[in-house]
Motif scaffolding. Sequence first.
Motif, PDB file in Angstrom:
ATOM      1  N   LEU A  91       0.825  -1.208   0.000  1.00 16.43           N
ATOM      2  CA  LEU A  91       0.000   0.000   0.000  1.00 16.43           C
ATOM      3  C   LEU A  91       0.857   1.255   0.000  1.00 16.43           C
ATOM      4  O   LEU A  91       0.451   2.304  -0.529  1.00 16.43           O
ATOM      5  CB  LEU A  91      -0.932  -0.011   1.215  1.00 16.43           C
ATOM      6  N   GLY A  92       2.046   1.156   0.600  1.00 19.34           N
ATOM      7  CA  GLY A  92       2.954   2.307   0.592  1.00 19.34           C
ATOM      8  C   GLY A  92       3.366   2.717  -0.806  1.00 19.34           C
ATOM      9  O   GLY A  92       3.791   3.859  -1.030  1.00 19.34           O
ATOM     10  N   GLY A  93       3.228   1.791  -1.762  1.00 20.14           N
ATOM     11  CA  GLY A  93       3.563   2.121  -3.143  1.00 20.14           C
ATOM     12  C   GLY A  93       2.655   3.169  -3.741  1.00 20.14           C
ATOM     13  O   GLY A  93       2.976   3.760  -4.777  1.00 20.14           O
ATOM     14  N   ILE A  94       1.509   3.416  -3.101  1.00 24.71           N
ATOM     15  CA  ILE A  94       0.621   4.480  -3.575  1.00 24.71           C
ATOM     16  C   ILE A  94       1.365   5.806  -3.596  1.00 24.71           C
ATOM     17  O   ILE A  94       1.148   6.644  -4.477  1.00 24.71           O
ATOM     18  CB  ILE A  94      -0.629   4.575  -2.672  1.00 24.71           C
ATOM     19  N   SER A  95       2.270   5.991  -2.635  1.00 27.29           N
ATOM     20  CA  SER A  95       3.014   7.250  -2.567  1.00 27.29           C
ATOM     21  C   SER A  95       3.842   7.480  -3.818  1.00 27.29           C
ATOM     22  O   SER A  95       3.991   8.615  -4.275  1.00 27.29           O
ATOM     23  CB  SER A  95       3.920   7.264  -1.327  1.00 27.29           C
ATOM     24  N   LEU A  96       4.394   6.393  -4.385  1.00 28.38           N
ATOM     25  CA  LEU A  96       5.166   6.533  -5.616  1.00 28.38           C
ATOM     26  C   LEU A  96       4.260   6.856  -6.792  1.00 28.38           C
ATOM     27  O   LEU A  96       4.584   7.696  -7.633  1.00 28.38           O
ATOM     28  CB  LEU A  96       5.948   5.243  -5.885  1.00 28.38           C
ATOM     29  N   ALA A  97       3.090   6.219  -6.831  1.00 32.19           N
ATOM     30  CA  ALA A  97       2.174   6.431  -7.952  1.00 32.19           C
ATOM     31  C   ALA A  97       1.562   7.826  -7.948  1.00 32.19           C
ATOM     32  O   ALA A  97       1.201   8.345  -9.004  1.00 32.19           O
ATOM     33  CB  ALA A  97       1.071   5.376  -7.922  1.00 32.19           C
ATOM     34  N   VAL A  98       1.407   8.433  -6.749  1.00 28.24           N
ATOM     35  CA  VAL A  98       0.742   9.734  -6.705  1.00 28.24           C
ATOM     36  C   VAL A  98       1.644  10.877  -7.146  1.00 28.24           C
ATOM     37  O   VAL A  98       1.141  11.966  -7.452  1.00 28.24           O
ATOM     38  CB  VAL A  98       0.195  10.053  -5.291  1.00 28.24           C
ATOM     39  N   ILE A  99       2.948  10.663  -7.207  1.00 26.53           N
ATOM     40  CA  ILE A  99       3.839  11.766  -7.592  1.00 26.53           C
ATOM     41  C   ILE A  99       3.548  12.257  -9.007  1.00 26.53           C
ATOM     42  O   ILE A  99       3.378  13.469  -9.226  1.00 26.53           O
ATOM     43  CB  ILE A  99       5.315  11.361  -7.425  1.00 26.53           C
ATOM     44  N   ALA A 144       5.887  10.134   4.204  1.00 30.80           N
ATOM     45  CA  ALA A 144       6.473  11.442   3.881  1.00 30.80           C
ATOM     46  C   ALA A 144       6.120  11.867   2.453  1.00 30.80           C
ATOM     47  O   ALA A 144       5.709  13.017   2.212  1.00 30.80           O
ATOM     48  CB  ALA A 144       7.996  11.396   4.051  1.00 30.80           C
ATOM     49  N   VAL A 145       6.243  10.947   1.506  1.00 32.97           N
ATOM     50  CA  VAL A 145       5.922  11.262   0.112  1.00 32.97           C
ATOM     51  C   VAL A 145       4.432  11.562  -0.037  1.00 32.97           C
ATOM     52  O   VAL A 145       4.035  12.538  -0.694  1.00 32.97           O
ATOM     53  CB  VAL A 145       6.325  10.102  -0.818  1.00 32.97           C
ATOM     54  N   GLY A 146       3.583  10.729   0.576  1.00 34.94           N
ATOM     55  CA  GLY A 146       2.145  10.921   0.464  1.00 34.94           C
ATOM     56  C   GLY A 146       1.663  12.228   1.060  1.00 34.94           C
ATOM     57  O   GLY A 146       0.846  12.937   0.451  1.00 34.94           O
ATOM     58  N   LEU A 147       2.193  12.585   2.235  1.00 34.26           N
ATOM     59  CA  LEU A 147       1.805  13.848   2.861  1.00 34.26           C
ATOM     60  C   LEU A 147       2.255  15.039   2.024  1.00 34.26           C
ATOM     61  O   LEU A 147       1.510  16.018   1.855  1.00 34.26           O
ATOM     62  CB  LEU A 147       2.402  13.939   4.262  1.00 34.26           C
ATOM     63  N   GLY A 148       3.482  14.973   1.516  1.00 29.43           N
ATOM     64  CA  GLY A 148       3.981  16.070   0.683  1.00 29.43           C
ATOM     65  C   GLY A 148       3.128  16.266  -0.554  1.00 29.43           C
ATOM     66  O   GLY A 148       2.791  17.402  -0.926  1.00 29.43           O
ATOM     67  N   ALA A 184      -5.821  25.741  -4.116  1.00 32.19           N
ATOM     68  CA  ALA A 184      -5.949  27.119  -3.624  1.00 32.19           C
ATOM     69  C   ALA A 184      -5.147  28.102  -4.465  1.00 32.19           C
ATOM     70  O   ALA A 184      -5.058  29.284  -4.125  1.00 32.19           O
ATOM     71  CB  ALA A 184      -5.478  27.187  -2.168  1.00 32.19           C
ATOM     72  N   GLU A 185      -4.538  27.585  -5.572  1.00 33.45           N
ATOM     73  CA  GLU A 185      -3.758  28.396  -6.512  1.00 33.45           C
ATOM     74  C   GLU A 185      -2.595  29.118  -5.817  1.00 33.45           C
ATOM     75  O   GLU A 185      -2.284  30.267  -6.126  1.00 33.45           O
ATOM     76  CB  GLU A 185      -4.660  29.388  -7.244  1.00 33.45           C
ATOM     77  N   GLN A 186      -1.956  28.416  -4.905  1.00 35.88           N
ATOM     78  CA  GLN A 186      -0.778  28.946  -4.223  1.00 35.88           C
ATOM     79  C   GLN A 186       0.474  28.677  -5.059  1.00 35.88           C
ATOM     80  O   GLN A 186       0.674  27.563  -5.544  1.00 35.88           O
ATOM     81  CB  GLN A 186      -0.623  28.300  -2.843  1.00 35.88           C
ATOM     82  N   GLN A 187       1.303  29.666  -5.225  1.00 37.25           N
ATOM     83  CA  GLN A 187       2.498  29.534  -6.040  1.00 37.25           C
ATOM     84  C   GLN A 187       3.540  28.601  -5.422  1.00 37.25           C
ATOM     85  O   GLN A 187       4.443  28.127  -6.110  1.00 37.25           O
ATOM     86  CB  GLN A 187       3.126  30.924  -6.280  1.00 37.25           C
ATOM     87  N   TRP A 188       3.415  28.327  -4.122  1.00 38.41           N
ATOM     88  CA  TRP A 188       4.385  27.461  -3.449  1.00 38.41           C
ATOM     89  C   TRP A 188       3.939  25.999  -3.423  1.00 38.41           C
ATOM     90  O   TRP A 188       4.505  25.168  -2.692  1.00 38.41           O
ATOM     91  CB  TRP A 188       4.615  27.926  -2.007  1.00 38.41           C
ATOM     92  N   ALA A 189       2.978  25.631  -4.245  1.00 34.74           N
ATOM     93  CA  ALA A 189       2.392  24.286  -4.187  1.00 34.74           C
ATOM     94  C   ALA A 189       3.407  23.172  -4.461  1.00 34.74           C
ATOM     95  O   ALA A 189       3.243  22.049  -3.973  1.00 34.74           O
ATOM     96  CB  ALA A 189       1.224  24.189  -5.173  1.00 34.74           C
ATOM     97  N   LEU A 190       4.452  23.465  -5.235  1.00 35.91           N
ATOM     98  CA  LEU A 190       5.445  22.431  -5.538  1.00 35.91           C
ATOM     99  C   LEU A 190       6.372  22.138  -4.360  1.00 35.91           C
ATOM    100  O   LEU A 190       6.978  21.060  -4.298  1.00 35.91           O
ATOM    101  CB  LEU A 190       6.288  22.842  -6.751  1.00 35.91           C
ATOM    102  N   ILE A 191       6.490  23.056  -3.428  1.00 43.11           N
ATOM    103  CA  ILE A 191       7.452  22.900  -2.329  1.00 43.11           C
ATOM    104  C   ILE A 191       7.142  21.676  -1.462  1.00 43.11           C
ATOM    105  O   ILE A 191       8.039  20.860  -1.193  1.00 43.11           O
ATOM    106  CB  ILE A 191       7.526  24.184  -1.483  1.00 43.11           C
ATOM    107  N   PRO A 192       5.894  21.487  -0.979  1.00 38.55           N
ATOM    108  CA  PRO A 192       5.628  20.280  -0.177  1.00 38.55           C
ATOM    109  C   PRO A 192       5.885  18.988  -0.949  1.00 38.55           C
ATOM    110  O   PRO A 192       6.349  17.999  -0.375  1.00 38.55           O
ATOM    111  CB  PRO A 192       4.148  20.419   0.188  1.00 38.55           C
ATOM    112  N   LEU A 193       5.589  19.015  -2.236  1.00 35.11           N
ATOM    113  CA  LEU A 193       5.790  17.826  -3.068  1.00 35.11           C
ATOM    114  C   LEU A 193       7.255  17.410  -3.079  1.00 35.11           C
ATOM    115  O   LEU A 193       7.597  16.254  -2.791  1.00 35.11           O
ATOM    116  CB  LEU A 193       5.298  18.106  -4.489  1.00 35.11           C
ATOM    117  N   VAL A 194       8.143  18.362  -3.406  1.00 30.26           N
ATOM    118  CA  VAL A 194       9.567  18.022  -3.499  1.00 30.26           C
ATOM    119  C   VAL A 194      10.171  17.803  -2.113  1.00 30.26           C
ATOM    120  O   VAL A 194      11.107  17.011  -1.945  1.00 30.26           O
ATOM    121  CB  VAL A 194      10.343  19.100  -4.287  1.00 30.26           C
ATOM    122  N   ALA A 195       9.627  18.490  -1.096  1.00 34.23           N
ATOM    123  CA  ALA A 195      10.124  18.290   0.266  1.00 34.23           C
ATOM    124  C   ALA A 195       9.821  16.876   0.749  1.00 34.23           C
ATOM    125  O   ALA A 195      10.657  16.232   1.393  1.00 34.23           O
ATOM    126  CB  ALA A 195       9.505  19.316   1.210  1.00 34.23           C
TER     127      ALA A 195
END
Length: 403
Positions: A22-30, A142-146, A156-167
């Motif tokens: 199930l943890g593999g979902i985190s890889l698929a959601v990227i 960590a990947v899923g939350l990001g 919410a059209e926030q310009q910083w939306a990519l930051i949590p993803l890469v973090a």
Amino acid sequence: MTEPMPGPIRMRRAAMSLITLLGGISLAVIPAATVSISSRLFTVEEQGVLAVAVLVATFAGQLTFAVVVESRLSSAATERRVVFPLWLAAISVLTALVLAIIPPNAIALAIGLPILIAALEVGRGVSVAERLDRREIAASVAVGLGALIGVLAGFAEQQWALIPLVAGIAVATCVRCLPVTHRASRPEPAVMGWVVADTAITGAIYPLLNTMILAFLGSADAVLFTSISTVSGLLAIPLNFMRLRLLKEHSRLDIVVSGASVLAAVVALLVLEFTGVFAFVFGEAWTESATLVPLLLACAWRAASLATTIPFAALRRAGEVRLVTGLRAAVSVLTFGLAALGLAAQSLSAVFLGLLVAELASAVVYEVARRRRLARGIRAAAAAAAAGDTSTDAAAVEPGGDA
């Protein structure tokens, strides 16, 4: 012959396998999260480029995985141990840091994605193959939350939306590269060459196909193809999990767990489609087209890999890398040809139908090859027994290989 495990131990292993799967979902959601966030930050033309970039990044991840993980798991003469290389972890964390600092930029994201996804592919592959279940659970969270925070920020059209993803990717990478007690096996050079060639031949089809969709059908269809491929990629999670485990050893338990997970994933995707979740996540690319039939065909295409993976892994375990590469090359030509016919019909449904037919044909090809190899092994063992030779290669007839 290994003794069967007691019931409680077997249940614990099944439970940990399911959690790790199930943890593999985190890889698929990227990829899905990247497409979703991009639809809020970039123009339609930039989204089209990024749709191709996502599949190129997946291809790059597959190549890196082939070099670092699969070549070692396919080297039958070694202990087949794998670790997460520190150099890949360092490059991935540095890339994530750069993407987090600079303003949203489609070109920079397209360049950075292959590195980030390669680290995710290799890190998860090592954790699954070596049964590092606890650290894999932490990395997946960590990947899923990001990804979740990034997608919500994108809504919410926030310009910083990519930051949590890469973090989230950076944190998961740090967790997965923690020290282990074993060393990586040295892959056999010939095996590595065949495995990488195999991956390059088969993996190049999908970015090439989406590039053709972008050129002939336009940005909207390219984004939709990537979106549907990414969504149906949820089914690839248990399939990839099963493939990794079977490359180490045959396991009916992992096959059953993976098969049940594929069925559950199909049901989950249909629920998400009918409730409008995908239309909400992917925006106009999803809402402006009929998606149910292409999605069903894409799910059938992914699920058909169940029949392909078992004989494929058996051949790889037996060291038949040349045979597998030859078969995969032939199957890849068939796959691209059938998908291109669908493209000529200017229909994404026809493209996915072509991929499904090719996958079913692949299953037949691999199973025939596996049975022939097994028959050769039985004949060799019988000949050796008749000659009084007790040193018959144990790999000639593999227990569980006919499951």
